[in-house]
Design an enzyme around this catalytic site. Structure first.
Site, mmCIF file in Angstrom:
data_model
loop_
_atom_site.group_PDB
_atom_site.id
_atom_site.type_symbol
_atom_site.label_atom_id
_atom_site.label_comp_id
_atom_site.label_asym_id
_atom_site.label_seq_id
_atom_site.Cartn_x
_atom_site.Cartn_y
_atom_site.Cartn_z
ATOM 1 C CB SER A 144 15.101 18.214 -13.748
ATOM 2 O OG SER A 144 15.691 18.129 -15.036
ATOM 3 C CE1 TYR B 110 16.355 12.853 -13.289
ATOM 4 C CE2 TYR B 110 15.909 14.264 -15.190
ATOM 5 C CZ TYR B 110 16.493 14.070 -13.942
ATOM 6 O OH TYR B 110 17.196 15.088 -13.350
#
Length: 677
Positions: free
Chosen positions: A554, A567
């Site tokens: 990501s 996350y």
């Protein structure tokens, strides 16, 4: 549709739908009739015959070759003899009616020259059992009297058509013939009669064999060679599969297929299986797909995996030397070059059969053909002795110039042909887009997802199980991950390309993030990626074929923002796994790369699961406008879709980036704060 054509297609589909009648893509059917000549407006007599490479069970009108019957029969007047009969195939092009439909097959002459309106040429196991029996000619007379006539072995071609036509003329009472070493041909005045005659020959032969066969056609049981329990044999198959695929791919990469069908296990459990396997197959359709003979592991079922692998390596070297010698014995100066010396069929007593090919369908069909061959051997050994065509004739077919030309006409393989991919979290969103793109580029794909039903549904959207298979996989569970990798090995024979995509996200600040939140996200993405990469790496190393591991990380792996501690931290973990594994696996030819997407809203399981609503609330925009909002904060002002991530995965795994490892590719439309430094 012309009524004659409609009847022919119906008959073909019925015959081809039942495996007792013929093998996949094997045999051909024809009909003669009249149609209007668009040039003269008068009637013209035509031959409609299944074209080259088609399958009877799925035959449609475009799969028929359409020829002027008078012109095909006129070729007999210019036939230069058996030594030059291959030239006649090119002559069929001058006999075609109009555009002519599909390319005429080598068996066209048989259908044209036999003096009957409807002709079937089939490869039934029962018929080939008679055709390969040592005393097949006498048995044919005994079983059928004069209604079915023996035709000695001759390679398919114009001369065989002349032979059958002559025998038919000599035996007006005959409804068909047994072609020595090959199959059957039947004919009739109507389409229904031809079909009935074909089925009568097949069913009569099968019934006679069943009634008269000796009790143990393959000999008594061979001690220690019986089937292992189902779970044990499949576990052993998965353990053997990576090394076996590497051996089978020595000359060129192949896809594999595994079966532990009873017919295979029973054959390998019997005393005579080594002798019979060494004789090889007989029907041309069989050995063109299975090679002249299989590789047979000569160890009992309970031999250890380590001992089995060591012996298989020895047998593979011996097989290659033997195949080279076979080629050298029979090749002439104008023979096609050797196409590869690796086996296409590997038999493992107590476990089952591995087969290989250029794609999953070819590998699966090779297995089906060897099952046909086992059935043929059982039938022939039950009533006589199995006596296939001799080695020289097999070579003439395998290295036939016409077969070489047929191979040359095959379309170029897709970029990821022969590659086998495992994608986690692939039932939706980014994972599904990646799996879809890989399949479209020629890869076989395992769709792994927590939800088994959704994984199977996603796989079904991509095509048959020769293209994609759905499996359940909880990536946080070590046993479940290994089961998914094993499923890949049993479905396609190996593994080349792994995409760690499974993920979730809980958007919370530091003080709101619970230990459970932290552990869940790290379990799925950090631990899960580790477990998948570790299980896959073992396969990739054992195969010795290189490979690719891709992490879907990501933008957050390098970008520091608020309210996203768990996350972003686990994505940073994944990003560093890429670097660590690239350094460790490079010596094995395995590339490891990562992709850093951002703002992939549409179709995303993460965003649909509540992440989108929370992100929209943080930014003060409606949830349905979140994708557009993300686009406006990028340098390119473009929304990122799952397909864009899939594009990057494909490029990383393509030949164009064969020398790239340890790379992170941003797919975020340009987020300056996430630029890699």
């Amino acid at each position: 549709m012309n009524e004659t054509v409609a009847d022919l297609i119906g008959r073909s589909n019925r015959l081809g739908a039942d495996p007792k009648n013929t093998n996949y893509a094997g045999g051909n059917t024809s009909a003669k009739g009249t149609a209007t000549d668009p040039v003269t407006g008068g009637d013209v007599e035509l031959l409609w015959v299944k074209g080259s490479g088609g399958d009877l069970g799925t035959l449609t009108e475009p799969g028929l070759a359409v020829l002027r019957l008078d012109r095909v029969r006129a070729l007999a007047g210019v036939y230069p003899g058996v030594e030059r009969e291959d030239e006649m195939v090119a002559a069929f092009d001058y006999c075609r009616h109009g555009l002519g439909g599909a390319a005429p097959s080598i068996d066209t002459a048989m259908h044209a020259l036999v003096d009957a309106p409807h002709v079937d040429h089939l490869h039934p196991d029962a018929g080939i059992a008679l055709a390969t029996a040592a005393d097949g000619e006498a048995l044919t007379q005994q079983i059928f009297g004069g209604t079915v006539v023996w035709v000695p072995w001759r390679r398919p071609g114009f001369q065989l058509g002349l032979d059958i036509a002559a025998i038919q003329a000599e035996h007006p009472e005959a409804i068909g013939c047994i072609l020595g070493g090959h199959g059957i041909t039947a004919w009739g005045e109507t389409s229904a009669e031809a079909e009935e005659h074909s089925l009568r020959i097949i069913d009569t032969a099968a019934a006679w064999i069943a009634e008269h066969s000796r009790p143990e056609p393959f000999g008594p049981p061979l001690e220690g060679y019986g089937p292992l329990p189902a779970a044990e044999r499949r576990a052993k198959a998965a353990a053997l599969a990576p090394t076996l695929r590497g051996l089978a791919s020595h000359d060129k990469p192949v896809v594999g297929h595994f079966t532990d069908a009873d017919v295979v296990l029973d054959f390998l459990a019997a005393t005579e299986h080594p002798r019979l396997a060494a004789l090889g197959t007989s029907c041309p359709d069989h050995f063109l797909r299975t090679k002249v003979k299989p590789l047979v592991l000569d160890l009992p079922a309970d031999a250890s995996v380590e001992d089995g692998l060591a012996r298989l390596r020895e047998l593979h070297a011996a097989y290659r030397a033997d195949y080279q010698a076979y080629y050298d014995r029979h090749a002439t100066p104008d023979s096609p070059a050797l196409r590869g010396a690796d086996p296409l069929v590997v038999l493992v007593p107590g476990v089952g059969m591995f087969t290989y090919g250029k794609d999953a369908q070819t590998a699966r069909v090779a297995g089906e053909f060897y099952v046909n061959a086992i059935n043929v051997m059982r039938g022939a050994e039950g009533i006589s002795h199995y006596a296939p065509i001799d080695e020289a004739e097999k070579f003439r077919i395998e290295y036939w110039a016409l077969e070489e030309a047929k191979l040359a006409r095959m379309p170029a393989p897709k970029p990821l042909a022969t590659r086998i991919a495992l994608v986690t979290g692939a039932a939706s969103g980014i994972g599904k887009a990646i799996a879809t793109r890989l399949a479209a580029e020629g890869a076989c794909v395992i769709i792994a997802d927590l939800d088994a039903a959704k994984a199977s549904a996603a796989a079904a959207e991509m095509g048959s199980t020769d293209i994609a298979v759905g499996v359940a996989a909880d990536v946080t569970d070590e046993a479940a991950v290994q089961a998914a990798v094993d499923a890949c090995l049993l479905a396609f024979g190996g593994l080349d390309l792994v995409v760690n995509n499974a993920g979730l996200s809980l958007s919370k600040s530091l003080l709101e993030t619970t230990v459970a939140d932290w552990e869940l996200q790290h379990a799925v993405m950090a631990k899960g990626s580790f477990l998948v990469a570790r299980a896959a790496a073992k396969v990739l190393i054992e195969q010795e074929l290189g490979g690719d591991v891709v992490y879907i990380s990501s933008k957050n792996s390098v970008f520091a923002g608020p309210n996203n501690i768990a996350y972003s931290a686990t994505k940073a973990d994944q990003a560093h796994q890429v670097r660590l594994l690239a350094a460790e696996l490079g010596e094995h030819g395995v590339k490891v790369n990562g992709i850093n997407p951002d703002g992939v809203v549409r179709g995303s399981g993460i965003f649909a699961g509540g992440w989108g609503a929370k992100r929209a609330a943080v930014y003060g925009v409606p949830e349905e406008e979140l994708g557009a909002f993300y686009a406006q904060r990028t340098l390119l002002k473009r929304e990122v879709l799952p397909e864009h991530v899939a594009n990057a995965v494909f490029v990383l795994c393509s030949a164009d980036l064969s020398h790239t490892t340890g790379l992170h590719v941003p797919v975020d439309a340009g987020v300056a704060a996430a630029f890699l430094r």
